[in-house]
Enzyme design. Sequence first.
Site, PDB file in Angstrom:
ATOM      1  N   SER A 137       0.785  -1.240   0.000  1.00  0.00           N
ATOM      2  CA  SER A 137       0.000   0.000   0.000  1.00  0.00           C
ATOM      3  C   SER A 137       0.814   1.287   0.000  1.00  0.00           C
ATOM      4  O   SER A 137       0.229   2.372  -0.085  1.00  0.00           O
ATOM      5  CB  SER A 137      -0.973   0.008   1.181  1.00  0.00           C
ATOM      6  N   LYS A 140       0.096   3.777  -2.735  1.00  0.00           N
ATOM      7  CA  LYS A 140      -0.874   4.873  -2.642  1.00  0.00           C
ATOM      8  C   LYS A 140      -0.193   6.235  -2.544  1.00  0.00           C
ATOM      9  O   LYS A 140      -0.807   7.261  -2.876  1.00  0.00           O
ATOM     10  CB  LYS A 140      -1.800   4.656  -1.443  1.00  0.00           C
ATOM     11  N   SER A 327      -5.889   3.805   4.428  1.00  0.00           N
ATOM     12  CA  SER A 327      -5.402   2.914   3.373  1.00  0.00           C
ATOM     13  C   SER A 327      -6.562   2.333   2.571  1.00  0.00           C
ATOM     14  O   SER A 327      -6.765   1.124   2.484  1.00  0.00           O
ATOM     15  CB  SER A 327      -4.540   1.792   3.954  1.00  0.00           C
TER      16      SER A 327
END
Length: 493
Positions: A137, A140, A327
């Site tokens: 993640s 991102k 997230s």
Amino acid sequence: MGKGDASSHREEHPHRVRRAVAALLGVVLVAGGAVAWQTGQAEEWWHDLRGDAEAPADPAAVAPPPEVDVPDVVRPAALAPAAAGAGPLDRAAVAAALRPLAAKDLGPHVLAAVAPLTGTGFAYQATEGTPVAMPASTTKVVTSAVALFLLGPGKTFATRTVLEKSGTTPRLVLVGGGDPYLTRTPASADDGTSPTYQPQRADIRTLARSTAASLRASGVRVVRLGYDDTLFSGPAMNPRWEAGYFPEEVSPISPLWLDTGRTADGSTRVKDPSGTAALEFRRELARAGIKVAGATAHTAAAPTATAVAQVTSPTVAQIVQRLLEVSDNNAAEVLLRQIGVADGGGGTFAAGQAAVARVLKANGIDLGASVLYDGSGLSRSNRLAPQVLVDVLRWAASDEAPQLRPLLAGLPVAGYTGSLDDRMDHGPAAGRGRVRAKTGTLTGVTSLAGIAVDRKGRLMAFALMADRVRAPKATLARTAMDDAAAGLGACLC
């Protein structure tokens, strides 16, 4: 199966990038911590952009989780002279702070990069063997930066209705605009999470009532209904994702969905988010006094259709704040499609990633062997060098990209907010609250990418990655990486 994590231009004076503000980076006030570095100005700019009636929450006011033992926040009567936020870092001190990365629990492939937040060069690089790793993640961070750059922090996305007056019964079309946070009702905006910041969301009930009022004012009482989700195209599920990601991790990506593609009770995800949204809109329209004749049709709105009503999403800056804090895989993938649309390539995964690569290159960030296939980091085929993540963070801090400031302001505060609210409670106590970072977690993968201010007031960007972690060691590996990041905040670098 891998699992992802749980969501006006201001001219800056060149010398301001050389000073630090702890108000952005952490909770503990340090010498020189409240001076006017540009990311501190970003907090004020971010507050203005959000348009909140009250001042944004001070991380110092956020109570840490009960299991986290942190020192009291110190608010000195007078701040010490400002410490230089820029300048070279002590390589030996940085290396010493990162000693926890040598833990065997992290596995045989650990990559890291640390650099001053401004300027060029790296104070620490560990890229032995394969120089790229699965970012999970932390992807991102890249998606958010490009979205802010290409779309602009103030951009919003409209879900609208238009009327086509051909035939005996006019056709009303619900047009999806790619709002990642459109909800069923105002009340359903509360999704059960407790983020530090919750943007004001648009909802389909309000759109239906506004549409009904406009139709009645025009003398229309009966319509046929269609829905248009053609803003995005290509597969709704990324071919690089594991089959089991639906319904557990992500919804089919659509420009028209409700509650990120979930059922009304939030228990699972729906297979057809667009059709589900259209049926919910039809029910709300009937409740508002408009009769709908015939079946609801999947269609494309005519360019000549007359505008009826619309509701608008939070701004891109607000979306970024939310998706970084919790997230949010779904919002990240919608933003990737919006990036593709804005770049002229269309609303597909491939067009979005092509636009990401183009924008990074245009801003001097070399992907090298790095490759990304999605916006959330769910794909196990993604590969990133830690230097790329550091360069994106430095880009967000540069004078040339003031529109990227929400990226820095949106990173969770270690030990206090978002996906880091229960993290970094075992490392150096002096490092808690001095780190903002995006987490990354997949099966066998743990990563962190963010910014830290050390005890000298030195600002740095870092990326720490391990992607060959044995499953029984996952928690210990995460703790080792947390200790390394906290060490950067606690060091005299």
